[in-house]
Enzyme design. Structure first.
Site, PDB file in Angstrom:
ATOM      1  N   CYS A  67       0.853  -1.176   0.000  1.00  0.00           N
ATOM      2  CA  CYS A  67       0.000   0.000   0.000  1.00  0.00           C
ATOM      3  C   CYS A  67       0.889   1.225   0.000  1.00  0.00           C
ATOM      4  O   CYS A  67       2.067   1.151   0.321  1.00  0.00           O
ATOM      5  CB  CYS A  67      -0.859   0.044   1.257  1.00  0.00           C
ATOM      6  SG  CYS A  67      -1.968  -1.353   1.428  1.00  0.00           S
TER       7      CYS A  67
ATOM      8  N   GLY B  94      -0.575   0.231  -4.990  1.00  0.00           N
ATOM      9  CA  GLY B  94      -1.876  -0.393  -4.726  1.00  0.00           C
ATOM     10  C   GLY B  94      -2.930   0.228  -5.613  1.00  0.00           C
ATOM     11  O   GLY B  94      -2.991   1.448  -5.730  1.00  0.00           O
TER      12      GLY B  94
ATOM     13  N   ASN C 121       0.386   0.785   5.866  1.00  0.00           N
ATOM     14  CA  ASN C 121       1.084  -0.066   4.909  1.00  0.00           C
ATOM     15  C   ASN C 121       1.856  -1.119   5.706  1.00  0.00           C
ATOM     16  O   ASN C 121       2.682  -0.759   6.544  1.00  0.00           O
ATOM     17  CB  ASN C 121       2.049   0.803   4.079  1.00  0.00           C
ATOM     18  CG  ASN C 121       2.980   0.011   3.182  1.00  0.00           C
ATOM     19  OD1 ASN C 121       4.048   0.470   2.836  1.00  0.00           O
ATOM     20  ND2 ASN C 121       2.600  -1.190   2.791  1.00  0.00           N
ATOM     21  N   GLY C 122       1.571  -2.387   5.455  1.00  0.00           N
ATOM     22  CA  GLY C 122       2.271  -3.450   6.174  1.00  0.00           C
ATOM     23  C   GLY C 122       1.313  -4.563   6.543  1.00  0.00           C
ATOM     24  O   GLY C 122       0.232  -4.690   5.967  1.00  0.00           O
TER      25      GLY C 122
ATOM     26  N   TYR D 227      11.733  -4.487  -6.701  1.00  0.00           N
ATOM     27  CA  TYR D 227      10.558  -4.326  -7.544  1.00  0.00           C
ATOM     28  C   TYR D 227       9.551  -3.274  -7.102  1.00  0.00           C
ATOM     29  O   TYR D 227       9.058  -2.513  -7.937  1.00  0.00           O
ATOM     30  CB  TYR D 227       9.842  -5.687  -7.659  1.00  0.00           C
ATOM     31  CG  TYR D 227       8.515  -5.622  -8.370  1.00  0.00           C
ATOM     32  CD1 TYR D 227       8.441  -5.296  -9.718  1.00  0.00           C
ATOM     33  CD2 TYR D 227       7.326  -5.882  -7.690  1.00  0.00           C
ATOM     34  CE1 TYR D 227       7.221  -5.214 -10.368  1.00  0.00           C
ATOM     35  CE2 TYR D 227       6.103  -5.811  -8.340  1.00  0.00           C
ATOM     36  CZ  TYR D 227       6.055  -5.469  -9.679  1.00  0.00           C
ATOM     37  OH  TYR D 227       4.859  -5.384 -10.318  1.00  0.00           O
TER      38      TYR D 227
END
Ligand code: SF4
Length: 470
Positions: free
Chosen positions: A11, A38, A112-113, A254
């Site tokens: 995210c 995301g 995020n996580g 990436y």
């Protein structure tokens, strides 16, 4: 990265305090720059010192926000989120920022996580505080924990959360008059701090600051909480000397945009170094190096420079193929590859190609890309992957696939080569990857390659673990 066979990004988060301005506009452009992290849903919460409003929806940032949606989002404070579901299904109730009410008042939060002990904490929060959960995400667990945590300040409440939560979190939260940002003590997910128009901004990646014309100040440190309000910015770090950093190495490979700087290193440069290291580890006689656009381009350039083999574009990406919720059936995968990439036959015909890719997850589409290149006249195809074989799933916020779906967990390199139909196949070694990835600080999570998780994990945890808990 071959299409349809990649770990899903996690995210993106952004938080801003911009005096005398509409911070929601800043959050919007920040999210737009973080869209690669995301694509399922997005949202912005904004506050003006007295009221806090939120707008969320499914889809891309530009599809969700029209001019009229900004009317209720007024004020100098804003946080935003763009989401791929790593815990909980893809549905509107799970879109963020989410808003909860607790002992410390009203709190909007975006995360995020992935929190590994979320299920157990959710049970405790329901029993102890009678919290009514409206989503199936671990982010709501963090929000309720934070808003009900003991402490006289947000620093104290966030530090309480840091002691309680296991896993990865880079989060932004907001009350009616304060923005709070925090990064987990291992620093698994990125978060950076910048200045804009006399105010402050935090974002998952520096590319968001660049697009906004903000000045990069520094990375938010692992275990740090940063708070902005009308009095300015303050921060505190929870010292955990016994724990080392464990930043997700896949951010370098990436996830992060190549124009972002992570831990002092431009991602583009890190990827070039990976490609050069790959050339040292897996040299081959060939005529041309190409990369899978766009994520492997930097590594392909690095491979070409180190090997002395010329680099060229060989596949052209259709820039207007958006991320879609619909993935092609197996029988249409060839067609799917063709929709995303078109080969350049005049460049490829008769050539012995080194094709650089950033990772192979399930290995389901590699054979289709090789077919496309062979049909365009390639004489030989040597696949070079600038990540080690992925053998273990991720529990820290990346949807990597289950272990039985990971091709490298179940097949040897030679078996993968044969299935793909490549003339040769080489993966970057873990030692080589770590050697070229070190930034200002040591310490990466490399668990999807090694199985050495930085926190204890329950191997059976899946992304829908909280689905039946409400
Ligand atoms: Fe990143 Fe892999 Fe660690 Fe997950 S397991 S945090 S994808 S390095």
């Amino acid at each position: 990265m071959f299409p349809f066979d990649h770990p899903r990004e996690e995210c993106g988060v952004v938080g801003a305090y911009i005096p005398n301005a509409e911070a929601s506009r800043v959050a919007f452009f920040g999210l737009f720059a973080l869209q690669h992290r995301g694509q399922e849903s997005a949202g912005i919460a904004a506050a003006d010192g007295q009221t806090l409003n939120v707008h969320t929806d499914m889809g891309l940032v530009t599809q969700i926000f029209r001019e009229r949606d900004f009317l209720p989002l007024s004020g100098e404070f804003a946080i935003g989120h763009t989401r791929y579901s790593t815990t909980g299904t893809s549905q509107l109730c799970n879109a963020q920022p989410l808003v909860v009410q607790g002992l410390a008042g009203k709190l909007a939060l975006a995360h995020n996580g992935n929190i590994i002990n979320a299920s157990q904490l959710k049970k405790q929060l329901k029993e102890q505080w009678d919290c009514a959960f409206n989503t199936t995400t671990d982010s709501e667990v963090i929000a309720y924990l934070m808003v009900n945590a003991p402490g006289n300040s947000w620093e104290e409440r966030v530090f309480h959360c840091m002691r309680t939560l296991d896993g990865a979190f880079s989060l932004v939260a907001m009350t009616e008059d304060t923005v709070i940002a925090a990064r987990d003590p291992l620093g698994i997910r990125p978060l950076c701090l910048g200045r804009l128009s006399g105010g402050w901004i935090v974002a998952s990646e520096t590319c968001a600051l660049d697009h906004l014309g903000a000045e990069f100040v520094r990375d938010v440190q692992p275990g740090e909480v940063v708070i902005f309000d009308r009095q300015g910015m303050r921060s505190a770090v929870r010292q955990e000397p016994e724990r080392s950093r464990a930043m997700c190495i896949f951010e370098h490979i990436y996830f992060a945009r190549p124009d972002s700087v992570l831990d002092g290193t431009l991602v583009y440069t890190a990827r070039q170094r990976m490609g050069a290291q790959l050339a040292k580890e897996h040299p081959v006689e060939a005529d041309l190096v190409i990369g899978i656009p766009d994520s492997s381009t930097a590594a392909a350039v690095g491979y070409a420079r180190e090997s002395g083999i010329p680099y060229s574009d060989g596949l052209i990406k259709n820039r207007y193929v958006g991320r879609t919720f619909i993935e092609p059936e197996q029988r249409l995968r060839d067609l799917g590859v063709r929709q995303k990439f078109n080969p350049l036959p005049d460049v490829i015909r008769g050539q012995r190609l080194v094709v650089v890719d950033d990772s192979i997850v399930r290995g389901t589409t590699t054979p289709h890309v090789i077919k496309v290149l062979k049909r365009a006249g390639a004489r030989e195809i040597h696949i070079r992957v600038c990540a080690p074989p992925i053998k273990f799933p991720c529990y820290m916020g990346v949807d990597m696939a289950d272990q039985d779906e990971l091709i490298a967990a179940n097949k040897t390199v030679e078996e993968i080569r044969e299935l793909a139909g490549a003339d040769s196949l080489g993966f970057l070694s873990i030692e080589g990857l770590l050697k070229v990835s070190n930034g200002e600080h040591d310490g990466f999570c490399d668990a999807c390659f090694t199985g050495n998780y930085p926190v204890p994990v329950q191997l059976q945890l899946g992304k829908l673990v909280l689905e039946s808990d409400n």
